[in-house]
Scaffold this active site. Sequence first.
Site, PDB file in Angstrom:
ATOM      1  N   GLU A  32       0.843  -1.208   0.000  1.00 21.06           N
ATOM      2  CA  GLU A  32       0.000   0.000   0.000  1.00 21.06           C
ATOM      3  C   GLU A  32       0.875   1.253   0.000  1.00 21.06           C
ATOM      4  O   GLU A  32       0.569   2.223  -0.683  1.00 21.06           O
ATOM      5  CB  GLU A  32      -0.955   0.006   1.187  1.00 21.06           C
ATOM      6  CG  GLU A  32      -2.099  -0.972   1.052  1.00 21.06           C
ATOM      7  CD  GLU A  32      -3.124  -0.850   2.161  1.00 21.06           C
ATOM      8  OE1 GLU A  32      -3.056   0.114   2.957  1.00 21.06           O
ATOM      9  OE2 GLU A  32      -4.001  -1.728   2.234  1.00 21.06           O
ATOM     10  N   ASP A  71      -9.391   0.038  -0.695  1.00 22.07           N
ATOM     11  CA  ASP A  71      -8.069   0.597  -0.402  1.00 22.07           C
ATOM     12  C   ASP A  71      -7.838   1.961  -1.050  1.00 22.07           C
ATOM     13  O   ASP A  71      -7.394   2.901  -0.387  1.00 22.07           O
ATOM     14  CB  ASP A  71      -6.967  -0.366  -0.839  1.00 22.07           C
ATOM     15  CG  ASP A  71      -6.840  -1.583   0.068  1.00 22.07           C
ATOM     16  OD1 ASP A  71      -7.294  -1.529   1.228  1.00 22.07           O
ATOM     17  OD2 ASP A  71      -6.279  -2.593  -0.399  1.00 22.07           O
ATOM     18  N   LYS A  91      -3.988  -6.690  -2.602  1.00 17.98           N
ATOM     19  CA  LYS A  91      -4.086  -7.959  -1.867  1.00 17.98           C
ATOM     20  C   LYS A  91      -2.965  -8.891  -2.283  1.00 17.98           C
ATOM     21  O   LYS A  91      -2.549  -8.890  -3.450  1.00 17.98           O
ATOM     22  CB  LYS A  91      -5.411  -8.666  -2.205  1.00 17.98           C
ATOM     23  CG  LYS A  91      -6.582  -8.241  -1.382  1.00 17.98           C
ATOM     24  CD  LYS A  91      -6.511  -8.806   0.031  1.00 17.98           C
ATOM     25  CE  LYS A  91      -7.718  -8.464   0.832  1.00 17.98           C
ATOM     26  NZ  LYS A  91      -7.576  -7.345   1.729  1.00 17.98           N
TER      27      LYS A  91
END
Length: 147
Positions: A32, A71, A91
């Site tokens: 991320e 996200d 993911k």
Amino acid sequence: MYNATYKGRYRISNPVKYRGSIHDVIYRSSWELKFMKWCDTNISVLEWGSETMVIPYKSPVDSKVHRYFVDFYIKVKDRHDNITKYLVEIKPEKFTKPPEIPKRQTKRFIDEVFQYGVNQSKWKAANEYCVDRGMKFLVLTEKDLGL
């Protein structure tokens, strides 16, 4: 390898592009963080946000409606000046596939089956949300991020 405990607060370098509070941008994995840096510095990304979009979905585990915080939201201009909005989930690749059936059913396997089912429900709801709004939904894995 996926490290779920790698988290922290991201400092926005281009606040005009960010949608949401620039003081509360949290990453929950190194993947991320890498994606945030790309969004923040890539000139093709016109705007972006982290966990700014909430989509209701029905869980296959308890049949109740829950809230899915996707996200990322990004708005991108391509080289032909076409603008596309995306919702993006980051993911590990192993979570995008059904779990392998072991010789004996362990608690871990059962948990993985539940998580896979929940993820599929979230992603179905996100895809429908995007289709209804002229957006696209993507699930990116470590392979997509070049890791």
